[in-house]
Write a protein that holds these residues in place. Structure first.
Motif, PDB file in Angstrom:
ATOM      1  N   ARG A 156       0.822  -1.221   0.000  1.00  0.00           N
ATOM      2  CA  ARG A 156       0.000   0.000   0.000  1.00  0.00           C
ATOM      3  C   ARG A 156       0.851   1.263   0.000  1.00  0.00           C
ATOM      4  O   ARG A 156       0.416   2.308  -0.462  1.00  0.00           O
ATOM      5  N   LEU A 157       2.073   1.176   0.533  1.00  0.00           N
ATOM      6  CA  LEU A 157       2.928   2.356   0.663  1.00  0.00           C
ATOM      7  C   LEU A 157       3.429   2.860  -0.691  1.00  0.00           C
ATOM      8  O   LEU A 157       3.655   4.052  -0.873  1.00  0.00           O
ATOM      9  N   LYS A 158       3.629   1.967  -1.624  1.00  0.00           N
ATOM     10  CA  LYS A 158       4.113   2.346  -2.966  1.00  0.00           C
ATOM     11  C   LYS A 158       5.407   3.155  -2.894  1.00  0.00           C
ATOM     12  O   LYS A 158       5.566   4.189  -3.539  1.00  0.00           O
ATOM     13  N   SER A 159       6.331   2.664  -2.097  1.00  0.00           N
ATOM     14  CA  SER A 159       7.618   3.322  -1.897  1.00  0.00           C
ATOM     15  C   SER A 159       8.686   2.666  -2.760  1.00  0.00           C
ATOM     16  O   SER A 159       8.561   1.497  -3.139  1.00  0.00           O
ATOM     17  N   ALA A 160       9.736   3.397  -3.037  1.00  0.00           N
ATOM     18  CA  ALA A 160      10.895   2.829  -3.724  1.00  0.00           C
ATOM     19  C   ALA A 160      11.720   1.974  -2.764  1.00  0.00           C
ATOM     20  O   ALA A 160      12.666   1.305  -3.175  1.00  0.00           O
ATOM     21  N   HIS A 161      11.364   1.999  -1.483  1.00  0.00           N
ATOM     22  CA  HIS A 161      12.082   1.270  -0.432  1.00  0.00           C
ATOM     23  C   HIS A 161      11.175   0.189   0.144  1.00  0.00           C
ATOM     24  O   HIS A 161       9.952   0.283   0.054  1.00  0.00           O
ATOM     25  N   GLU A 162      11.776  -0.820   0.768  1.00  0.00           N
ATOM     26  CA  GLU A 162      10.980  -1.736   1.567  1.00  0.00           C
ATOM     27  C   GLU A 162      10.342  -0.914   2.685  1.00  0.00           C
ATOM     28  O   GLU A 162      10.938   0.044   3.187  1.00  0.00           O
ATOM     29  N   LYS A 163       9.136  -1.289   3.077  1.00  0.00           N
ATOM     30  CA  LYS A 163       8.377  -0.462   4.018  1.00  0.00           C
ATOM     31  C   LYS A 163       9.161  -0.058   5.276  1.00  0.00           C
ATOM     32  O   LYS A 163       9.200   1.123   5.615  1.00  0.00           O
ATOM     33  N   PRO A 164       9.802  -0.985   6.004  1.00  0.00           N
ATOM     34  CA  PRO A 164      10.511  -0.563   7.212  1.00  0.00           C
ATOM     35  C   PRO A 164      11.666   0.403   6.942  1.00  0.00           C
ATOM     36  O   PRO A 164      12.075   1.157   7.831  1.00  0.00           O
ATOM     37  N   LEU A 165      12.184   0.382   5.717  1.00  0.00           N
ATOM     38  CA  LEU A 165      13.311   1.257   5.376  1.00  0.00           C
ATOM     39  C   LEU A 165      12.864   2.577   4.740  1.00  0.00           C
ATOM     40  O   LEU A 165      13.702   3.424   4.425  1.00  0.00           O
ATOM     41  N   HIS A 166      11.559   2.754   4.560  1.00  0.00           N
ATOM     42  CA  HIS A 166      11.079   4.008   3.975  1.00  0.00           C
ATOM     43  C   HIS A 166      11.505   5.164   4.888  1.00  0.00           C
ATOM     44  O   HIS A 166      11.256   5.134   6.089  1.00  0.00           O
ATOM     45  N   PRO A 167      12.168   6.181   4.329  1.00  0.00           N
ATOM     46  CA  PRO A 167      12.662   7.267   5.182  1.00  0.00           C
ATOM     47  C   PRO A 167      11.556   8.226   5.622  1.00  0.00           C
ATOM     48  O   PRO A 167      10.718   8.630   4.825  1.00  0.00           O
ATOM     49  N   ILE A 168      11.571   8.548   6.895  1.00  0.00           N
ATOM     50  CA  ILE A 168      10.700   9.561   7.472  1.00  0.00           C
ATOM     51  C   ILE A 168      11.621  10.664   7.980  1.00  0.00           C
ATOM     52  O   ILE A 168      12.418  10.435   8.890  1.00  0.00           O
ATOM     53  N   ALA A 169      11.557  11.820   7.351  1.00  0.00           N
ATOM     54  CA  ALA A 169      12.458  12.933   7.677  1.00  0.00           C
ATOM     55  C   ALA A 169      13.916  12.467   7.600  1.00  0.00           C
ATOM     56  O   ALA A 169      14.732  12.798   8.457  1.00  0.00           O
TER      57      ALA A 169
END
Length: 199
Positions: A13-26
């Motif tokens: 659902r996140l549709k990130s270029a990263h695996e979800k736990p590695l998606h950067p927040i700030a």
């Protein structure tokens, strides 16, 4: 008490270029933010459940101090968790945490642990759906028995052998922001920015 962070989902659902736990927040991987809160709390040992769905997350966590990785089949949160709880090295009570709570901080975790105390019961920490709506974050699950509450992804698995379970309701923003979509990630980053400015 020990903690088990669930890090093995697909994160579709996140549709990130990263695996979800590695998606950067700030600028910081979400899992590192969660681990920072857990490490600063009064928890004893931190385990991270990884799976074939997120090999980069596994590699990242295997080089992270203070975290022991445990492989799961990656068949889904509940299935993987139930399998993990059968392991002799993970005995209840244990705090389970979803890896998508980047605002989680030690005082929140310690408050959950204090509420549990010496109880044998399991606890599910929920937030009001109204809080999630006010924040503008996604609402993907609701508590079956109570439509106005949303599970946070923070639970205490107790030692009681029956179905004894408590529901703790908390209105803390740090528990309400699960990052399941890119908009949730933006809201989390904005909250962290405002919080840093207020310090």
């Amino acid at each position: 008490m020990d903690a088990l962070v669930m890090c093995g989902g697909n994160g579709t659902r996140l549709k990130s270029a990263h695996e979800k736990p590695l998606h950067p927040i700030a600028g910081t991987p979400m899992i590192d933010r969660v681990l920072s809160g857990l490490t600063a709390s009064r928890l004893e040992t931190i385990y991270a459940a990884v799976s074939p769905n997120a090999p980069e997350t596994r590699a990242h966590l295997e080089t992270t101090d203070g975290v022991t990785t445990i492989e799961t089949p990656g068949e889904g949160y509940v299935t993987d968790l139930m399998g993990l709880l059968e392991r002799p090295d993970l005995s209840p009570p244990i705090l389970t945490v979803a890896a998508d709570l980047p605002l989680l901080e030690a005082p929140v975790i310690d408050r959950v642990l204090a509420a549990h105390g010496d109880s044998d019961a399991s606890r599910t920490v929920c937030v009001p759906v109204a809080l999630k709506r006010r924040l503008g974050v996604s609402i993907d699950t609701r508590l079956d028995s109570n439509d106005h509450l949303a599970p946070t992804g923070v639970n205490v698995v107790g030692t009681a052998s029956d179905s004894t379970s408590m529901i703790d309701v908390d209105d803390d923003t740090r528990l309400a922001v699960n990052v399941n979509r890119l908009e949730d990630a933006r809201i989390a980053a904005d909250w962290l920015s405002r919080s840093a400015e207020g310090r």
